[in-house]
Design an enzyme around this catalytic site. Structure first.
Site, PDB file in Angstrom:
ATOM      1  N   HIS A   1      19.731  37.115  61.819  1.00  0.00           N
ATOM      2  CA  HIS A   1      18.321  36.850  61.518  1.00  0.00           C
ATOM      3  C   HIS A   1      17.437  37.842  62.261  1.00  0.00           C
ATOM      4  CE1 HIS A   1      17.068  34.282  65.232  1.00  0.00           C
ATOM      5  NE2 HIS A   1      18.128  34.988  65.552  1.00  0.00           N
TER       6      HIS A   1
ATOM      7  N   CYS B   1      11.715  37.689  59.103  1.00  0.00           N
ATOM      8  CA  CYS B   1      12.889  36.847  58.817  1.00  0.00           C
ATOM      9  C   CYS B   1      13.180  36.730  57.325  1.00  0.00           C
ATOM     10  CB  CYS B   1      12.740  35.476  59.477  1.00  0.00           C
ATOM     11  SG  CYS B   1      11.463  34.412  58.766  1.00  0.00           S
TER      12      CYS B   1
ATOM     13  N   HIS C   1      11.313  29.559  59.385  1.00  0.00           N
ATOM     14  CA  HIS C   1      12.262  30.612  59.777  1.00  0.00           C
ATOM     15  C   HIS C   1      13.518  30.508  58.930  1.00  0.00           C
ATOM     16  CE1 HIS C   1      13.696  33.747  62.449  1.00  0.00           C
ATOM     17  NE2 HIS C   1      14.864  33.141  62.488  1.00  0.00           N
TER      18      HIS C   1
END
Length: 349
Positions: free
Chosen positions: A324, A264, A312
């Site tokens: 993402h 990520c 994240h």
């Protein structure tokens, strides 16, 4: 009347003993097996499996970001050690050159009876210039003394450099141990998640990996709208968004920063790298790499962060959507930002 006595039991031997031992082991194994089944996790519904897998992947992402941070520390420490060693080598060469020069001077003094040739020339000059000659002799002595002091100073500097390098080496070993621990934790979480996913049917697994949620179809349908209607605040953000779109479908690989796979924070770092902006490596450092913006102020190119541990990150592209890298098995994709608990956003400078 004869007394009735219980016959003595003799210990088993030979085949009888082996048979008894086998029965005992079998009985114990059965008991253990039943005990394990009794304490095993009951059958989970597909929804429960998915929830547990989500949790494991989120925990794996926390460990992944810790791994990324530890990896960056080891790289920084290695560079520092290399720089220290190079500097120590340069100073050692300078020191050796100074030692050679003093050695040559000492050899010359020995060959001429212990007096430097320069001093001899000065002493053999006209007596009327005695004061000038005496001053020059003092300067020669002072220069030699300064050379010796300089050598001692250089030795001290080299010793300090080597000591610092040793300290950094100790730190590097600690960083490497942390790196190994985080790597093992990530791998364990991913293995557990994959074992749970194996309980699902093939269609259920495919549905999970494709990110099939109630919002996913709307996200896919709004992809072109998000690109056309939202305006990035500057050219760097626009380039980062363009890069993110070009990365759609790339596999998630933990620890990867491109060009063909990402985790990520690796994706967001690569997106801004393509725009000439250097972002830190981890989610918990990227959140401090720009101006904080509220969720209502989001613009394309903003970094959006999730979960309380800032584990994240995605790249906002407009229309409530982000691009993402979700987790292993799930490629880089477009998704609504309300899929996960929102923790904050920044606009890189």
């Amino acid at each position: 009347m004869a007394a009735h006595r219980k016959p003595k039991q003799r210990p088993l031997s030979g085949p009888a003993a082996r048979t008894a031992a086998t029965l005992a082991i079998a009985t114990a194994a059965s008991a253990t097996a039943f005990e394990g089944i009794g304490h095993a996790e009951p059958n989970l519904t597909p929804a429960q499996v998915k929830a547990k897998v989500d949790k494991l992947y989120q925990e794996a992402e926390v460990a992944t970001e810790a791994y990324n941070g530890a990896k960056q520390k080891t790289q920084t420490t290695r560079k520092a050690i290399s720089a220290l060693q190079d500097e120590a080598a340069r100073k050692t060469e300078t020191l050796n050159a100074a030692r050679r020069q003093i050695g040559q001077s000492a050899a010359a003094q020995y060959r001429t009876g212990g007096i430097d040739p320069t001093v001899q020339v000065l002493l053999s000059s006209d007596p009327s210039q005695f004061l000038d000659r005496a001053s020059l002799v003092d300067q020669v002595g002072a220069r030699q003394s300064a050379d010796i002091d300089d050598i001692q100073h250089q030795i001290g500097q080299i010793d300090q450099l080597r000591s610092t390098a040793d300290d950094r080496l100790t730190q590097l070993r600690a960083d490497q141990a942390e790196l190994k621990k985080n790597k093992a934790e990530v791998q364990a979480k991913i293995r557990d998640a994959q074992a749970l996913l194996a309980r699902l049917s093939a269609p259920e697994r495919a549905s999970y990996e494709s990110g099939d949620t109630a919002a996913a179809p709307a996200a896919a349908a709004s992809r072109s709208v998000a690109r056309s209607s939202a305006v990035a605040p500057n050219s760097r953000a626009a380039q980062a968004v363009s890069f993110a779109y070009s990365a759609l479908g790339s596999p998630y690989v933990w620890g990867a920063t491109g060009p063909n796979a990402f985790d990520c924070s690796g994706l967001t770092q690569a997106a801004y790298r393509s725009a000439g902006v250097s972002l830190p490596r981890t989610t918990y450092t990227q959140i401090n790499a720009g101006q904080r913006v509220s969720q209502s102020e989001l613009a394309p190119g903003d970094l959006v962060f999730f979960y309380s541990g800032i584990s994240h990150v995605g790249l906002y592209v407009g229309g409530g959507q982000m691009i993402h890298a979700p987790h292993p098995g799930a490629p880089v994709r477009l998704a609504p930002i309300d899929q996960m608990p929102f923790a904050g956003a920044v606009r890189p400078g």
